[in-house]
Design a protein around this motif. Structure first.
Motif: not given
Length: 229
Positions: A9-36
């Motif tokens: 709420a207080c920030a003027q400019h927010v930058t998100f730095m994201t990786g594969a874990g964001v998309s695992t909840a969409s059913g896309i496997p990540d890279y190096r985990s078990k089952g990745g």
């Protein structure tokens, strides 16, 4: 105690730095985990390399089509919340190549490693629809080899992409790391461009190695972002 909602709420400019874990909840496997994505591959870095594409384009095509495309995947709550925040005041810098940030409506996205759904013929550079690529990696018009516009092992990050990512990091007064172990370079190295006065936070189930003074929000990112919504 760090309050992520208040910080946003207080920030003027927010930058998100994201990786594969964001998309695992969409059913896309990540890279190096078990089952990745790399779990059952002997040499995953070679399978997804510029050398493999050049020497064995048919094997490269087969591996990518079998393992990388998930057209039924839809943006999840993390994508949607990040899109809403950054459309108002920020940027997403993502390692992901699935295009879900844009599908969620995000307008300010730096796709650091490219996008699987952008494809082109290496001979004539014509854009190719991904449905055609699923059938064949040969361009019927000229016999050229089609490839996805993603950064392969052995390839550099395009200078304009690197510059856009650095600019997004420099502008931020709040940096949030989500869905990445933050050990893959050069992506993890982007943090060196952050304003020393910026607030850095990470959302992850387990603690990450972060610069001194960073805040760790422990928990499932989907729940954390659902609470933000």
């Amino acid at each position: 105690m760090f309050d992520l909602k208040k910080a946003l709420a207080c920030a003027q400019h927010v930058t998100f730095m994201t990786g594969a874990g964001v998309s695992t909840a969409s059913g896309i496997p990540d890279y190096r985990s078990k089952g990745g994505l790399y779990a059952d591959s002997q040499r995953p870095e070679y399978a997804l390399s510029a050398d493999n594409l050049a020497a064995h384009h048919d094997a490269f095509h087969e591996w990518v089509v079998k393992n990388m495309y998930h057209p039924a995947a839809k943006p999840n709550v993390i994508h949607r919340v990040m899109a809403a925040i950054t459309n108002e005041k920020g940027t997403i810098v993502t390692q992901n190549v699935d295009g879900l940030d844009r599908q969620a409506g995000a307008e300010h996205v730096v796709e650091f490693h490219g996008n699987l759904y952008r494809l082109y013929c290496q001979t004539c550079h014509q854009a190719i629809d991904y449905h055609d690529y699923l059938k064949s990696d040969i361009h019927s018009a000229d016999g050229g080899v089609i490839r996805p516009d993603i950064v392969l092992y052995g390839e550099p990050i395009a200078s304009e992409v690197l510059q856009a990512a650095v600019k997004a990091i420099q502008q931020a007064d709040l940096l949030i790391v989500v869905g990445t172990s933050f050990v893959v370079y050069p992506f993890a190295g982007l943090i060196q461009y952050a304003d020393p006065k910026a607030t850095l936070a990470a959302v992850n189930k387990e603690p990450l190695e972060l610069p001194l003074g960073a805040h760790m929000v422990l928990g499932d990112a989907t729940q954390v972002f659902a609470d933000l919504a």
